[in-house]
Scaffold this active site. Sequence first.
Site, mmCIF file in Angstrom:
data_model
loop_
_atom_site.group_PDB
_atom_site.id
_atom_site.type_symbol
_atom_site.label_atom_id
_atom_site.label_comp_id
_atom_site.label_asym_id
_atom_site.label_seq_id
_atom_site.Cartn_x
_atom_site.Cartn_y
_atom_site.Cartn_z
ATOM 1 N N ASP A 96 0.850 -1.193 0.000
ATOM 2 C CA ASP A 96 0.000 0.000 0.000
ATOM 3 C C ASP A 96 0.888 1.247 0.000
ATOM 4 O O ASP A 96 1.038 1.937 1.006
ATOM 5 C CB ASP A 96 -0.969 0.012 1.179
ATOM 6 N N ASN A 203 -8.038 -1.689 7.789
ATOM 7 C CA ASN A 203 -7.824 -0.686 8.842
ATOM 8 C C ASN A 203 -8.015 0.751 8.352
ATOM 9 O O ASN A 203 -7.809 1.695 9.107
ATOM 10 C CB ASN A 203 -6.449 -0.871 9.489
ATOM 11 N N GLU A 207 -12.754 9.310 10.381
ATOM 12 C CA GLU A 207 -13.221 9.535 11.752
ATOM 13 C C GLU A 207 -13.564 10.990 11.996
ATOM 14 O O GLU A 207 -12.821 11.888 11.597
ATOM 15 C CB GLU A 207 -12.126 9.123 12.764
ATOM 16 N N MET A 382 -10.560 2.568 16.496
ATOM 17 C CA MET A 382 -11.856 3.225 16.497
ATOM 18 C C MET A 382 -12.405 3.445 17.908
ATOM 19 O O MET A 382 -13.369 4.172 18.079
ATOM 20 C CB MET A 382 -12.850 2.445 15.640
ATOM 21 N N HIS A 405 3.371 4.933 13.377
ATOM 22 C CA HIS A 405 2.313 5.330 12.441
ATOM 23 C C HIS A 405 0.921 4.974 12.943
ATOM 24 O O HIS A 405 -0.065 5.246 12.281
ATOM 25 C CB HIS A 405 2.558 4.717 11.063
#
Lengths: 482, 145
Positions: A96, A203, A207, A382, A405
Amino acid sequence: MDVNKIGKNVYEITPTKIGNFQMKVPVHIYANDYIFDKIKSDRTLEQISNVATLKGIQKHAIALSDAHQGYGFCIGGVAGTDAESGMISPGGVGYDINCGVRLLRTSLKENDVRKILPTLLDAIYRNIPSGLGSRGKIKLNYSQLDDLVDNGLNWAFDNGYALENDLKHCEENGFLKAADSSLVSEKAKQRGINQMGSLGSGNHFLEIQKVDKIYNPEIAKKLGFYEENQISVMIHTGSRAYGHQVCTDSLRMVEKAMKDYEINVPDRELACVPADTKVAQNYLTQMACAANFGFNNRQLITHWIRETFVKSFKKDIDELDLSLIYGVCHNILKIEDHNVDGTKMKLNIHRKGATRAFPPNHPEIPQDYKDIGQPALIPGTMGSASYLCVGKEKAMDLSFGSTAHGAGRLMSRHKADRMYPAREVQEDLAKKGILIKAASLKVIAEEAPGAYKDVDQVVQVSHDLGIIEKVVRFVPIGVVKG
Amino acid sequence: MKKSGFEFEDHTADVQARCWGINLEDAFAQTAYALMATITPDLKKISKNVSKTFKVTSEDKEALLFDFLSEFLFYFDVEGLVFNEINITSINKKNDQYELTVILLGEEFNKEIHEIGTEVKAITYSFMKIEEKDNYIEIRIVFDI
């Protein structure tokens, strides 16, 4: 494996032989006792020790306080190799490419948002594609896609998706100039073209958060955070299948080239070639394309978040603010100047699940943040906190200007799925005042806060080491999971 | 133990599967079922409306597995396809290359019908092992999710 605690929050593995491979530098692990205990429980130390065997690696291989087992490199890993003769490893960035985080500030208070939170979250969920196989809302043709990855955030700006300030407050101004889309495979383009402007799954998240605690009011004020309960928005996603395919292609390309250079590595996923080869340069060019895809992906999502807030609150953007505080990349390779044993050297800094955290006055940080240091964003889970920090001088000595991170996983998704029934997770979050909207119950179980390390401790380690300074702690009130 | 199958094992961040079969073709097919089951756990819900066939050529068995499974991610991202019948007709060694031919049956993924699993970003070589046991082949593989 010989691991010694050599100072507060610092563990060291001294160079040793791993099979036929010699570690060229020590490994440094930044952890307190709680975290070190967790790190020891999987194959993180073995993976970061393998990294220390790479040719041309300098100073030390780093496992940050959120480190956990990954593939090839561990996650939460940093390695710097000599910019010319040292190795470049696509696996040291990961699939990624330019996965990263953005923080938007608002002028809203918790009370303003609570009133309409369910409808706001629904609207965000509708307006921003997320979840398994999510496809973006914008339709690009292949020449537009090439144009986008060749120009980074300038593309978003020219097409009305970005404000000037967004470019200024993004790592690299949202544009890796090495990009040249003509080197990227058709496969990567085909896999990526429908995914521009989508969150993905796992993940990745959106938010709505509130300020929970301000540690340094002076710096917080400069960043526009004045009081508790002020609302912010955090975005976490990457370069989608475009980046995944670029890494897959590059790994195979590098692997084949290794034979010509007679390079062997202890783990096939660590495939690498010297930086001064055509193959390495080809990877860096493609990686830049994927990184630019990632910058634009987070930008489009930012744009739609702004649109959704404007509609939902019936206020204009000037009133709502929603300005970008900063955007970080946490899977990326950069060529940077670092001090190695008193000598200034150019290094290929591989950050895999690591956030750049440059100190005040570093040339690479935005003008308006010169005196406070680069904002470094460390999201939690979360159900826990996220942090806005700033880079400190010590980061240059200890971690090639890098910090953790995220919270870092502790438990496999498989195990989390068995241990945390999704409904219970949802209820627990509701008790804490956190509303969640997810594409599936499975993702709620797999991403249960208990599956991660304690983010407060992860951040505290970096803070105590002087890598970063904590500025603001946020807690979520609304979460969208793909 | 069934003659062929797969099961998921613990891995901190990604998906690790142990797959086995009576021969290489069979064991490779099981890794593809494990991949499909990561994306959509209940494979029984997939109908066999679409057929695809492809060929992969790679330098060794591990690379062949990596390249073979990567094709499924391409079909999922580009055409939205998931499969529940994976028929590897042959794996042959020709000169210095391994060659695999497969016929697949499945359909387009639909959130309303199929179970929602996790997006798989990539296939990895991490801890990959293809082992010949007494009378079966065992494979360990990690998917990046």
